[in-house]
Motif scaffolding. Structure first.
Motif, PDB file in Angstrom:
ATOM      1  N   UNK A  88     -34.240  52.536  28.708  1.00  0.00           N
ATOM      2  CA  UNK A  88     -34.776  51.805  29.356  1.00  0.00           C
ATOM      3  C   UNK A  88     -36.267  52.125  29.573  1.00  0.00           C
ATOM      4  N   UNK A  89     -37.055  50.901  28.888  1.00  0.00           N
ATOM      5  CA  UNK A  89     -38.674  51.136  29.737  1.00  0.00           C
ATOM      6  C   UNK A  89     -38.831  50.328  31.142  1.00  0.00           C
ATOM      7  N   UNK A  90     -40.086  50.630  31.510  1.00  0.00           N
ATOM      8  CA  UNK A  90     -40.815  50.207  32.545  1.00  0.00           C
ATOM      9  C   UNK A  90     -42.922  49.044  32.566  1.00  0.00           C
ATOM     10  N   UNK A  91     -42.902  49.249  32.304  1.00  0.00           N
ATOM     11  CA  UNK A  91     -44.218  47.940  32.709  1.00  0.00           C
ATOM     12  C   UNK A  91     -44.590  47.369  33.972  1.00  0.00           C
ATOM     13  N   UNK A  92     -45.491  48.340  35.041  1.00  0.00           N
ATOM     14  CA  UNK A  92     -46.353  48.039  35.989  1.00  0.00           C
ATOM     15  C   UNK A  92     -47.449  47.242  36.339  1.00  0.00           C
ATOM     16  N   UNK A  93     -47.964  46.189  36.734  1.00  0.00           N
ATOM     17  CA  UNK A  93     -48.507  45.725  37.094  1.00  0.00           C
ATOM     18  C   UNK A  93     -48.982  45.458  38.271  1.00  0.00           C
ATOM     19  N   UNK A  94     -49.933  45.873  38.160  1.00  0.00           N
ATOM     20  CA  UNK A  94     -49.944  45.486  40.253  1.00  0.00           C
ATOM     21  C   UNK A  94     -48.774  45.638  41.158  1.00  0.00           C
ATOM     22  N   UNK A  95     -48.399  44.737  41.612  1.00  0.00           N
ATOM     23  CA  UNK A  95     -47.275  44.655  42.816  1.00  0.00           C
ATOM     24  C   UNK A  95     -46.004  43.975  41.762  1.00  0.00           C
ATOM     25  N   UNK A  96     -46.156  43.859  40.195  1.00  0.00           N
ATOM     26  CA  UNK A  96     -45.505  43.696  39.463  1.00  0.00           C
ATOM     27  C   UNK A  96     -45.126  44.446  38.439  1.00  0.00           C
ATOM     28  N   UNK A  97     -43.736  44.290  38.223  1.00  0.00           N
ATOM     29  CA  UNK A  97     -42.974  45.064  37.436  1.00  0.00           C
ATOM     30  C   UNK A  97     -41.889  44.765  36.544  1.00  0.00           C
ATOM     31  N   UNK A  98     -41.865  44.538  35.352  1.00  0.00           N
ATOM     32  CA  UNK A  98     -41.026  44.580  34.138  1.00  0.00           C
ATOM     33  C   UNK A  98     -40.314  45.827  34.010  1.00  0.00           C
ATOM     34  N   UNK A  99     -38.371  46.251  34.087  1.00  0.00           N
ATOM     35  CA  UNK A  99     -38.423  46.449  33.720  1.00  0.00           C
ATOM     36  C   UNK A  99     -36.900  46.119  32.209  1.00  0.00           C
ATOM     37  N   UNK A 100     -37.039  46.624  31.719  1.00  0.00           N
ATOM     38  CA  UNK A 100     -36.395  47.079  29.922  1.00  0.00           C
ATOM     39  C   UNK A 100     -35.099  47.831  30.135  1.00  0.00           C
ATOM     40  N   UNK A 118     -27.159  43.435  24.493  1.00  0.00           N
ATOM     41  CA  UNK A 118     -28.222  43.253  24.822  1.00  0.00           C
ATOM     42  C   UNK A 118     -29.811  44.032  25.288  1.00  0.00           C
ATOM     43  N   UNK A 119     -30.530  43.320  25.435  1.00  0.00           N
ATOM     44  CA  UNK A 119     -31.486  43.853  25.601  1.00  0.00           C
ATOM     45  C   UNK A 119     -31.874  43.583  27.029  1.00  0.00           C
ATOM     46  N   UNK A 120     -31.706  43.628  28.326  1.00  0.00           N
ATOM     47  CA  UNK A 120     -31.777  43.170  29.589  1.00  0.00           C
ATOM     48  C   UNK A 120     -33.513  43.144  30.283  1.00  0.00           C
ATOM     49  N   UNK A 121     -34.223  42.056  30.484  1.00  0.00           N
ATOM     50  CA  UNK A 121     -35.270  41.616  30.876  1.00  0.00           C
ATOM     51  C   UNK A 121     -35.441  41.858  32.362  1.00  0.00           C
ATOM     52  N   UNK A 122     -35.604  42.538  33.556  1.00  0.00           N
ATOM     53  CA  UNK A 122     -35.935  42.021  34.173  1.00  0.00           C
ATOM     54  C   UNK A 122     -37.126  42.360  35.754  1.00  0.00           C
ATOM     55  N   UNK A 123     -37.550  41.676  36.223  1.00  0.00           N
ATOM     56  CA  UNK A 123     -38.541  41.218  36.375  1.00  0.00           C
ATOM     57  C   UNK A 123     -38.972  41.857  38.180  1.00  0.00           C
ATOM     58  N   UNK A 124     -38.997  42.709  38.982  1.00  0.00           N
ATOM     59  CA  UNK A 124     -39.914  42.752  39.997  1.00  0.00           C
ATOM     60  C   UNK A 124     -40.725  42.728  40.731  1.00  0.00           C
ATOM     61  N   UNK A 125     -40.685  42.339  41.978  1.00  0.00           N
ATOM     62  CA  UNK A 125     -42.248  41.864  42.884  1.00  0.00           C
ATOM     63  C   UNK A 125     -41.972  42.625  43.545  1.00  0.00           C
ATOM     64  N   UNK A 126     -43.269  43.771  44.390  1.00  0.00           N
ATOM     65  CA  UNK A 126     -43.343  43.874  45.259  1.00  0.00           C
ATOM     66  C   UNK A 126     -42.741  43.435  46.576  1.00  0.00           C
ATOM     67  N   UNK A 127     -42.684  43.139  47.611  1.00  0.00           N
ATOM     68  CA  UNK A 127     -42.669  42.482  48.914  1.00  0.00           C
ATOM     69  C   UNK A 127     -43.017  43.560  50.052  1.00  0.00           C
ATOM     70  N   UNK A 128     -44.014  43.421  50.613  1.00  0.00           N
ATOM     71  CA  UNK A 128     -43.553  44.160  51.539  1.00  0.00           C
ATOM     72  C   UNK A 128     -43.762  46.383  50.920  1.00  0.00           C
TER      73      UNK A 128
END
Length: 149
Positions: A88-100, A118-128
């Motif tokens: 697993x790898x994680x990159x954080x860009x302010x309130x957005x994150x990508x998890x591989x 698979x390599x699965x790419x998950x994109x998250x956004x901090x909401x509240x």
């Protein structure tokens, strides 16, 4: 003396920032692992809360939106029996994150048992105070594939 105070403050801020990022990364990794379990358990109530209303899901056979993904999971037309997460790898860009996640997925697709790398790419956004998933994309890869960190 001033130089020592400035240097100490800089080091404190740097170390604190590193720990904070590490805690956020751990939170996202745990959320991703929980998501795999919820998918395996067909727990659409938990997934409904996690998935943003505008989320997209990219699979080998197509792309669909939140309601379609939830129905596919609920009906069992794709049953994500077990995601064996290898890396697993994680990159954080302010309130957005990508998890591989580098996974071997054991699934049942239209009554056929399949095991796929698979390599699965998950994109998250901090909401509240919560993270919402915006995207989940499966990329078929060889079993020797690695995630660059």
């Amino acid at each position: 003396m001033k130089k020592i105070l400035v240097l100490s403050a800089f080091l404190f801020i740097s170390i604190t920032g590193a720990f904070a990022q590490s805690a956020i990364e751990k939170e996202l990794i745990q959320l991703s692992m929980d998501k795999w379990q919820w998918m395996s358990d067909k727990n659409v109530d938990k997934l409904k809360d996690l998935f943003d209303d505008k989320a997209k899901f990219v699979h080998m056979s197509g792309t669909w939106k939140k309601e379609e993904e939830l129905e596919i999971i609920k009906s069992g037309s794709i049953w994500y029996r077990k995601a064996n997460v290898k890396d697993t790898a994680v990159e954080i860009f302010e309130n957005t994150a990508i998890v591989w996640n580098r996974i071997t997925l054991d699934a049942v697709v239209r009554d056929q048992v399949v095991v796929t790398e698979f390599t699965v790419t998950e994109v998250y956004k901090k909401q509240g105070s919560t993270w919402k998933m915006l995207d989940l994309t499966f990329s078929s890869v060889r079993d020797t594939h690695t995630i660059k960190k």
